[in-house]
Every structure is written in structure tokens, then in C-alpha cells.
Design a protein around this motif. Sequence first.
Motif, PDB file in Angstrom:
ATOM      1  N   PRO A 102       0.840  -1.169  -0.122  1.00 30.67           N
ATOM      2  CA  PRO A 102       0.163  -0.014  -0.022  1.00 30.67           C
ATOM      3  C   PRO A 102       0.900   1.218   0.012  1.00 30.67           C
ATOM      4  CG  PRO A 102      -0.091  -1.053   2.149  1.00 30.67           C
ATOM      5  CD  PRO A 102       0.631  -2.038   1.248  1.00 30.67           C
ATOM      6  N   SER A 103       0.214   2.343  -0.477  1.00 27.60           N
ATOM      7  CA  SER A 103       1.110   3.645  -0.522  1.00 27.60           C
ATOM      8  C   SER A 103      -0.249   4.521  -0.183  1.00 27.60           C
ATOM      9  CB  SER A 103       1.360   3.946  -2.169  1.00 27.60           C
ATOM     10  OG  SER A 103       2.185   5.116  -2.012  1.00 27.60           O
ATOM     11  N   PRO A 104       0.177   5.076   1.133  1.00 24.30           N
ATOM     12  CA  PRO A 104      -0.815   6.008   1.702  1.00 24.30           C
ATOM     13  C   PRO A 104      -1.051   7.488   1.024  1.00 24.30           C
ATOM     14  CG  PRO A 104       1.077   6.077   3.039  1.00 24.30           C
ATOM     15  CD  PRO A 104       1.231   5.010   2.034  1.00 24.30           C
ATOM     16  N   GLU A 105      -2.320   7.767   1.140  1.00 23.41           N
ATOM     17  CA  GLU A 105      -2.773   9.080   0.560  1.00 23.41           C
ATOM     18  C   GLU A 105      -2.346  10.203   1.384  1.00 23.41           C
ATOM     19  OE1 GLU A 105      -6.503   9.045  -1.148  1.00 23.41           O
ATOM     20  OE2 GLU A 105      -6.082   7.536  -2.573  1.00 23.41           O
ATOM     21  N   ARG A 106      -2.189   9.968   2.738  1.00 21.76           N
ATOM     22  CA  ARG A 106      -1.888  11.143   3.663  1.00 21.76           C
ATOM     23  C   ARG A 106      -0.789  10.367   4.788  1.00 21.76           C
ATOM     24  NH1 ARG A 106      -6.575  13.468   7.836  1.00 21.76           N
ATOM     25  NH2 ARG A 106      -5.321  14.811   8.888  1.00 21.76           N
ATOM     26  N   ASP A 107      -0.074  11.526   4.968  1.00 24.14           N
ATOM     27  CA  ASP A 107       0.943  11.210   5.986  1.00 24.14           C
ATOM     28  C   ASP A 107       0.257  10.577   7.520  1.00 24.14           C
ATOM     29  OD1 ASP A 107       3.035  12.121   4.651  1.00 24.14           O
ATOM     30  OD2 ASP A 107       2.747  14.005   5.369  1.00 24.14           O
ATOM     31  N   ALA A 108       0.956   9.882   8.084  1.00 24.98           N
ATOM     32  CA  ALA A 108       0.501   9.524   9.462  1.00 24.98           C
ATOM     33  C   ALA A 108       0.773  10.747  10.461  1.00 24.98           C
ATOM     34  CB  ALA A 108       1.421   8.561   9.949  1.00 24.98           C
ATOM     35  N   PRO A 109      -0.048  10.512  11.593  1.00 21.36           N
ATOM     36  CA  PRO A 109       0.166  12.011  12.506  1.00 21.36           C
ATOM     37  C   PRO A 109       1.422  12.368  12.831  1.00 21.36           C
ATOM     38  CG  PRO A 109      -1.918  10.287  13.133  1.00 21.36           C
ATOM     39  CD  PRO A 109      -1.031   9.605  12.016  1.00 21.36           C
ATOM     40  N   ILE A 110       2.325  11.322  13.197  1.00 18.07           N
ATOM     41  CA  ILE A 110       3.929  11.913  13.829  1.00 18.07           C
ATOM     42  C   ILE A 110       4.619  12.499  12.230  1.00 18.07           C
ATOM     43  CG2 ILE A 110       5.954  10.642  14.520  1.00 18.07           C
ATOM     44  CD1 ILE A 110       4.285   8.521  15.812  1.00 18.07           C
ATOM     45  N   PRO A 202       0.502   9.908  18.709  1.00 16.50           N
ATOM     46  CA  PRO A 202      -0.736   9.042  17.853  1.00 16.50           C
ATOM     47  C   PRO A 202      -0.350   8.484  16.737  1.00 16.50           C
ATOM     48  CG  PRO A 202      -0.792  11.796  17.452  1.00 16.50           C
ATOM     49  CD  PRO A 202       0.472  11.344  18.509  1.00 16.50           C
ATOM     50  N   LEU A 203      -0.808   7.054  16.317  1.00 16.43           N
ATOM     51  CA  LEU A 203      -0.783   6.466  15.409  1.00 16.43           C
ATOM     52  C   LEU A 203      -1.964   6.504  14.375  1.00 16.43           C
ATOM     53  CD1 LEU A 203       0.480   3.386  17.601  1.00 16.43           C
ATOM     54  CD2 LEU A 203       2.169   4.984  16.036  1.00 16.43           C
ATOM     55  N   ASP A 204      -1.717   6.291  13.177  1.00 16.07           N
ATOM     56  CA  ASP A 204      -2.634   5.996  12.220  1.00 16.07           C
ATOM     57  C   ASP A 204      -3.226   4.370  12.305  1.00 16.07           C
ATOM     58  OD1 ASP A 204      -0.330   5.184  11.218  1.00 16.07           O
ATOM     59  OD2 ASP A 204      -0.863   6.050   9.165  1.00 16.07           O
ATOM     60  N   HIS A 205      -2.570   3.547  12.647  1.00 15.63           N
ATOM     61  CA  HIS A 205      -2.813   2.224  12.546  1.00 15.63           C
ATOM     62  C   HIS A 205      -2.594   1.581  14.227  1.00 15.63           C
ATOM     63  CE1 HIS A 205      -3.569   1.926   8.478  1.00 15.63           C
ATOM     64  NE2 HIS A 205      -2.352   2.392   8.311  1.00 15.63           N
ATOM     65  N   ASP A 233      -4.266  13.073  18.283  1.00 15.07           N
ATOM     66  CA  ASP A 233      -4.736  13.380  17.076  1.00 15.07           C
ATOM     67  C   ASP A 233      -5.942  12.499  17.139  1.00 15.07           C
ATOM     68  OD1 ASP A 233      -5.268  12.358  14.178  1.00 15.07           O
ATOM     69  OD2 ASP A 233      -3.414  13.965  13.745  1.00 15.07           O
ATOM     70  N   ASP A 234      -6.868  13.006  16.433  1.00 16.35           N
ATOM     71  CA  ASP A 234      -8.190  12.178  16.613  1.00 16.35           C
ATOM     72  C   ASP A 234      -8.409  10.934  15.908  1.00 16.35           C
ATOM     73  OD1 ASP A 234     -11.727  12.415  15.548  1.00 16.35           O
ATOM     74  OD2 ASP A 234     -11.044  11.999  17.882  1.00 16.35           O
ATOM     75  N   ARG A 235      -7.323  10.808  14.928  1.00 13.75           N
ATOM     76  CA  ARG A 235      -7.220   9.682  14.021  1.00 13.75           C
ATOM     77  C   ARG A 235      -6.940   8.307  14.746  1.00 13.75           C
ATOM     78  NH1 ARG A 235      -3.506  11.557   9.414  1.00 13.75           N
ATOM     79  NH2 ARG A 235      -2.886  13.220  11.004  1.00 13.75           N
ATOM     80  N   ASP A 236      -6.213   8.715  15.953  1.00  9.40           N
ATOM     81  CA  ASP A 236      -5.828   7.702  16.928  1.00  9.40           C
ATOM     82  C   ASP A 236      -6.994   7.228  17.822  1.00  9.40           C
ATOM     83  OD1 ASP A 236      -4.739   5.660  18.515  1.00  9.40           O
ATOM     84  OD2 ASP A 236      -2.878   6.671  18.751  1.00  9.40           O
TER      85      ASP A 236
END
Length: 477
Positions: A102-110, A202-205, A233-236
Motif C-alpha cells: 500500500p501507498s498512503p494518500e496521507r501522512d501518519a500523524p507523527i 498518535p498512530l494511524d494504525h 490526534d483524533d485519528r488514533d
Amino acid sequence: MPSHSSPSDLSVAQLQAAFREHQITPSDALESVAARIHRDTGFNGYHAITLDEAQHAAEESDRRWEQGRPLGPLDGVPVTVKENLGRRGVTMPSGTALPDPPSPERDAPIVERLHEAGAVIVGSTVMPDWGMLSSGVSSRHGISRSPWNPQLTTGGSSSGAAVTAAAGHGPVHIGTDIGGSIRLPGTWNGLATLKPSAGLLPLDHPYTGRAAGPMARRAVDLFPLMSVAARWDDRDHSSHPYPPLDFTTRASSPEGMVVGLQMDGGPGLELDDEVRAAVSAAAEIFASYGARVVEVPAITTESLLRRIDDFWRARSLNSLLNLPREPQQGEVLDYILAWCRKAQSRSAAQAVGDYEALGELAARARALTRHVDVLLSPVTPQLAFAAENPMPHPHPEEPMAHISYTLPFNMSGQPAGTVNVGKSADGRWIGMQIAGPMASDADVLRLMAWWEQVRPASAAPDWASLDAALLSGSMQL
């Protein structure tokens, strides 16, 4: 800038001072790191080297420093991030040779926090397959090797981050940790590291026990990274906002503290005599500075270690079964396939029971450390092993017998850092873990910084000698 120093050797604070005084620019620092990246390819630290992006970031930082308007303590500072921390447009194979990562479309919070702070990300560092090995062996990347001794493992799963930190590709690097994956490579490479409080970075996964944290040659370089990245970050979805923590760089003595000492890790590999001696000697120094040192029994038990290992097998088996097709030969390490397929014989009820062991170990860790201000222990029972070995033990059917000291604090969410405390007779580094209560990350870092000020010279890695050896090429295979 200190005389006779390369920009690559400087701490974060020294780089900032040199930028401020216009002695060097962020582009100069990047040029120095880029030269080391090209020099050190034999250690196999990088999944992706992104120097074009880094050059653009460095030039932007040049302009801010010229105008006297830096964004913060990492502006212009070269850093790396582990390959499982998403970067827009950079593939995330998680160490496997499976096709179409996979190649993410957005950077992780960190990664977003680093960009916002003006840090210069020079690359994404390698990891073993799915991060489930304590080595640098990967079906995609091959074998990562210690800059100190290429015959030895980097440790894992933050294997590439250990390479870039030890080899001086900038002052601070980010890994991830679910059972020791920051702290194990830290101890086997003479580094200072921090597995932060759960959810503080915060993590994205996110998932239970997983954390991201910094790795560096010096404890003082962990503070500025934490000051930038420790932001909710609310994504975590697993995290919550922490009260403000003060990551101002300073050292604190243990005088007046109750310091736990845990030499018995419980199950797993037998504690190496040299590791025992080095950690015991460090605890005596803590006592000599006014700490009251008390014994703490083993936190991990045989049953909890085995059940958590079985749950991780089931989790990885689920990842395997959800692949579009069965992996072809060489696309995932045979060791990992054998390890996770052992979960096929376990029932759904057993898997749920194994999952519950995570919470049981968390509660046990909190209970046994509640009466101490910090806990000292070895990081792992044994010294660094051969680079080609996936794990310290050769049998995938055995549980992870080397993480009895580190694992409890992933489950409890408590911060745990590592510092170097000695060296074996044959030259392998020995680390000590310092763990504290929830949200005491800054206090743990201050003790680590104090230790690096008072430790014996024999316990301090000689980075200048390593730099000289790497420059001469004598550390390459």
C-alpha cells in the motif's frame, strides 16, 4: 558548531545553535547526512531514501533560519521514520516481499507533526516481516546489520532506525514498539530510546500495546522529538488527550526516589551474567545518589507470555488469510509463516482467552510498580546475536522468550526508556530499561539524561571512534 565535528554528529541542540549562528545551514546538515547514507548502504537501513523531498524541506528551513523565524526545535534537523509509519506516496510493505504494497494518500500523524515542525525526513527505515521479529531479517529487504559490528543483529523490529541512529544519519529517529521493538535494537546498538505512554504519540494504525517513539545516540535528543510529536490526534481512536507534559531538556537526579530493581524477568531466556552485572552496578550508582532501591519481582509469567504470543500468532494468521492470495515462496519469511500458522490449531474461544492475557499483564504491571517512582531492569536477558538469525532462539514454535522485561509496559501503557550501562567482554552493548508511571515520560527522560552524565566511561558508547571506523570503511562486511 564544535570544532572537528561533522554536522551529522551534532545533537539537536547543537544543530539548532549552529543554524542560529549561521555557522551551517539545514542544507549543509542534509548534505552531511546524505553522504553517510550513501556510505553506509551495506548496513541495509532504508526502505526508501527520499533526498529530493528532504532537499526541498531543507531549503525551506534555510530560508526560515536566515529570517530568524524557525518553526521549533526540530526545524532543519534530519530525521528518519520507520516504514510502517505512513508517508504520502511512500509504499508501506511492512518488511514483506508481497507484491503491491500500500501507498498512503496521507501522512501518519507523527509524520505530519514532523513536517509542521520543519524536520527534514531523509528516508523511511526497514523492518522485518510484519514487525514480528527481534532482528533485521526481512523477506523484502534482506538482512540489516549493526554499524558497530556487521556480524551482529541490529535488533528489531525497528531495525533500520537502529542503523540510522547508530551510524549518525541525523540525531533522532522514530521507530515503533509492541513488545520491545524500539528498546531491543536500542540496547544492542548502545542507543537511548523511549517507548512512550500509550497513545501519547498518535498512530494511524493503533492496536493494543503498539507505540511509536524516538531513538538516538543521546537521551537529550529524545526531548525535542517528544515536544513536537506528543500531541493528540483524533485519528488514533485508541488515545485521548494528555495533560500538557513539559519536555524541556534537562537532567534530574534520583535523589529521594523509590527505585524498583527487577532482575528476575520471569519466563524466557536465562539472564546473561554480564547483563546482570552491568544493571546491578547501575542500580548501585542510583543508590549512591540518594535513591532507595527496592526489589520488584518478575512481572511477566510463563502463562501470560505464552498466551500473548499465541494471540499475536492468531492476529498475524488473520493478516495472512486476508491476503488476496497465498504468499509465494520468499514473499514472507518461512519463520514468520511457521510462527503464525501454529495458531490454526487454536479455537476462537482460545483466541479470545489469549487476547484477555494482554489486560491481565497490564494490570499486573501496574500493581507491581505502583509503590515505586521508577523501575530499573535489563532490557533483555541476552546480548546481541548473529545478524542472520531471525530471533535469539531458532524455533518458531517457542514463545518470545527474550521480551519478559519489555512486554509488560506495552500492555500497561507505561513509558519505558533505555540507556546504555555497559559492554560485554567481547564488545557487545548492554542496555538498562527505566520504566515509570503513566504520563511520566518527561521524568523518565530526565533520569536517562542524568544517567548519561554520571555513568562510567566504560558504559558510554564511543561514537567518535565508530564514526572514524565507518569513515575508513573498516566496519563494512
